[in-house]
Design a protein around this motif. Structure first.
Motif, mmCIF file in Angstrom:
data_model
loop_
_atom_site.group_PDB
_atom_site.id
_atom_site.type_symbol
_atom_site.label_atom_id
_atom_site.label_comp_id
_atom_site.label_asym_id
_atom_site.label_seq_id
_atom_site.Cartn_x
_atom_site.Cartn_y
_atom_site.Cartn_z
ATOM 1 N N ALA A 70 39.216 42.233 31.135
ATOM 2 C CA ALA A 70 37.990 41.880 31.841
ATOM 3 C C ALA A 70 38.128 42.252 33.308
ATOM 4 O O ALA A 70 39.105 41.865 33.960
ATOM 5 N N PRO A 71 37.199 43.001 33.858
ATOM 6 C CA PRO A 71 37.299 43.413 35.268
ATOM 7 C C PRO A 71 37.341 42.212 36.215
ATOM 8 O O PRO A 71 36.599 41.249 36.040
ATOM 9 N N LEU A 72 38.244 42.282 37.200
ATOM 10 C CA LEU A 72 38.345 41.249 38.244
ATOM 11 C C LEU A 72 38.528 39.850 37.662
ATOM 12 O O LEU A 72 38.046 38.859 38.208
ATOM 13 N N ARG A 73 39.255 39.788 36.574
ATOM 14 C CA ARG A 73 39.370 38.521 35.844
ATOM 15 C C ARG A 73 39.927 37.395 36.714
ATOM 16 O O ARG A 73 39.328 36.317 36.808
ATOM 17 N N ALA A 74 41.059 37.615 37.341
ATOM 18 C CA ALA A 74 41.690 36.557 38.137
ATOM 19 C C ALA A 74 40.804 36.134 39.300
ATOM 20 O O ALA A 74 40.692 34.938 39.615
ATOM 21 N N LEU A 75 40.154 37.102 39.947
ATOM 22 C CA LEU A 75 39.275 36.784 41.064
ATOM 23 C C LEU A 75 38.095 35.934 40.610
ATOM 24 O O LEU A 75 37.724 34.946 41.263
ATOM 25 N N LYS A 76 37.496 36.300 39.470
ATOM 26 C CA LYS A 76 36.347 35.553 38.960
ATOM 27 C C LYS A 76 36.752 34.143 38.553
ATOM 28 O O LYS A 76 36.014 33.176 38.799
ATOM 29 N N GLU A 77 37.914 34.002 37.933
ATOM 30 C CA GLU A 77 38.344 32.676 37.499
ATOM 31 C C GLU A 77 38.574 31.756 38.692
ATOM 32 O O GLU A 77 38.201 30.577 38.663
ATOM 33 N N GLY A 78 39.183 32.289 39.747
ATOM 34 C CA GLY A 78 39.369 31.497 40.954
ATOM 35 C C GLY A 78 38.041 31.125 41.592
ATOM 36 O O GLY A 78 37.851 30.001 42.075
#
Length: 425
Positions: free
Chosen positions: A402-410
């Motif tokens: 998933a693109p930018l997964r860690a950023l979106k989750e944060g």
């Protein structure tokens, strides 16, 4: 492990799980299923009814993931509207999915009734409440699209919504008579009991460490034993650990929490959702609310009960309860818990083929109870050869990051805290 902090009210009030053991030797079966949630256990149940030897192996306890933490609303369809679903999946799969899911709650309630699963089941419908002008437009369009498909959907006026929910906060709402509510942990434990009665074996506290090819079959190894199977279904969603990291990486995690009050007095209990509906609104972040059989009010929203989120979200819940139901006055919060929802970019699930006779289903986007149960039945048909691959409810697709997964989750976790802060005076 299922504790008060992990599963809150559901863990405290659920029916007992079936007795299970750790996997301690070698099992040779037709199908190995990893994950004892709705889809995994429904698949095992329907395979067992066909006489197919099946083992379900669970890293923790039955329902320890999303299945045992959910709001317990048994809704038809997915989060997206019918038109968006058709557009995303195309005319063939879109029509097939809509036809399949149109009355998916019936599958859940039929299983509950047939096997006498004690899970506080209420087949009275759910209510989707419109917040603001944008919410009104969304509800009216959602109702129009489902009514065009013949679904028993009704628009409730402000007064009708207030009568059925106990709050005057919403201009109108959508009543879906196909839907209902359950105690989710009791339901998934009931599925396990039924699957075992149909011949499946269920092992808990047995995390799968490796899956390898072995003489044309699959060997799943745990610390205590192994399973040799012709077929493997990975039904772990975002709770996947180690064996197939691509399943976790393909989704963005949305944290979701619930709190529950102490049991309300009979008069107050009757003033809120008097017919037993579950409800949620169109706000961002959303508010979900319902009651259990003991008369506790349960309210949920996006957010994780950890760090600063614990205080922020609990305080928001108290304010939100007062705003929706001022008749309650000051309430005591008796339980609080949270879990993870796997979301995809288009809010649709994904079906993956990870190898010959190894499949995985992910991305329920918060709609796991009815679709998960129904998809389990359909996957059982595919495994035994009753359904061809191109006849399934979804096409097989590659598991992609998933693109930018860690950023979106944060962003989602922090954003929920910001959204739930008290307003500035």
């Amino acid at each position: 492990m299922i504790t008060g902090q992990s599963h809150g009210l559901w863990g405290a009030t659920a029916s007992l799980p079936p007795p299970t053991l750790r996997l301690a030797d070698e099992s040779v079966v037709d199908v190995a299923i990893v994950g004892a949630g709705y889809t995994g256990l429904s698949t095992a149940l329907h395979l067992g009814q066909r006489g197919v030897s099946t083992v379900v192996v669970e890293a923790n306890e039955i329902g320890s993931g999303a299945a045992g933490r959910a709001s317990g609303m048994v809704n038809a369809g997915l989060w997206v509207m019918p038109a968006a679903l058709r557009e995303a999946l195309g005319p063939v799969y879109g029509r097939r999915m809509l036809n399949l899911l149109r009355y998916s709650p019936r599958t859940v309630f039929d299983i509950i009734e047939k096997y006498d699963i004690q899970c506080e089941a209420k087949r009275v419908g759910t209510i989707h409440c419109a917040a603001g002008r944008k919410g009104v437009a969304e509800i009216e369009e959602r109702a129009r699209q489902w009514q065009a498909l013949g679904a028993p959907i009704h628009i409730l006026s402000r007064d009708e919504t207030a009568a059925k929910t106990g709050t005057k906060a919403f201009a109108l709402s959508l009543l879906d008579l196909r839907a209902g509510t359950i105690q989710p942990l009791s339901y998934v434990r009931g599925l396990a009991n039924v699957a075992i009665a149909c011949g499946a074996q269920v092992f808990t506290h047995s995390p799968v460490e490796t899956i390898i090819r072995d003489r044309g079959n699959w060997r799943l190894k745990t610390q205590g034993g192994s399973i040799l199977a012709k077929w493997v279904l990975l039904s772990t969603d975002v709770y996947t650990a180690g064996i197939a990291p691509e399943l976790r990486a393909g989704q963005v995690v949305l944290p979701f929490f619930h709190v529950a009050t102490a049991p309300l007095s009979p008069d107050l209990r009757h003033s809120i959702l008097p017919e037993g509906h579950g409800a949620w609104d169109t706000r961002t972040p959303m508010t979900a609310f319902r009651k259990d059989d003991a008369g506790r009010l349960i309210i949920g929203s996006v957010g994780a009960l950890r760090g600063t989120g614990t205080i922020i979200h609990r305080s928001w819940a108290r304010r939100r309860i007062r705003a929706l139901f001022p008749q309650l006055g000051k309430v005591e919060l008796e339980h609080a818990w949270y879990g993870r929802i796997g979301t995809t970019s288009d809010h649709l699930p994904r079906l993956h083929a990870l190898g010959d006779n190894m499949i995985a289903l992910t991305g329920f986007n918060g709609r796991g109870i009815a679709p998960g149960t129904l998809f389990g039945r359909e996957l059982a048909g595919y495994i035994v050869g009753d359904t061809a691959a191109d006849e399934l409810f979804l096409p097989f697709s590659p598991a992609e990051e998933a693109p930018l997964r860690a950023l979106k989750e944060g962003y989602y976790e922090l954003g929920a805290q910001v959204a739930h802060l008290p307003p500035l005076n």
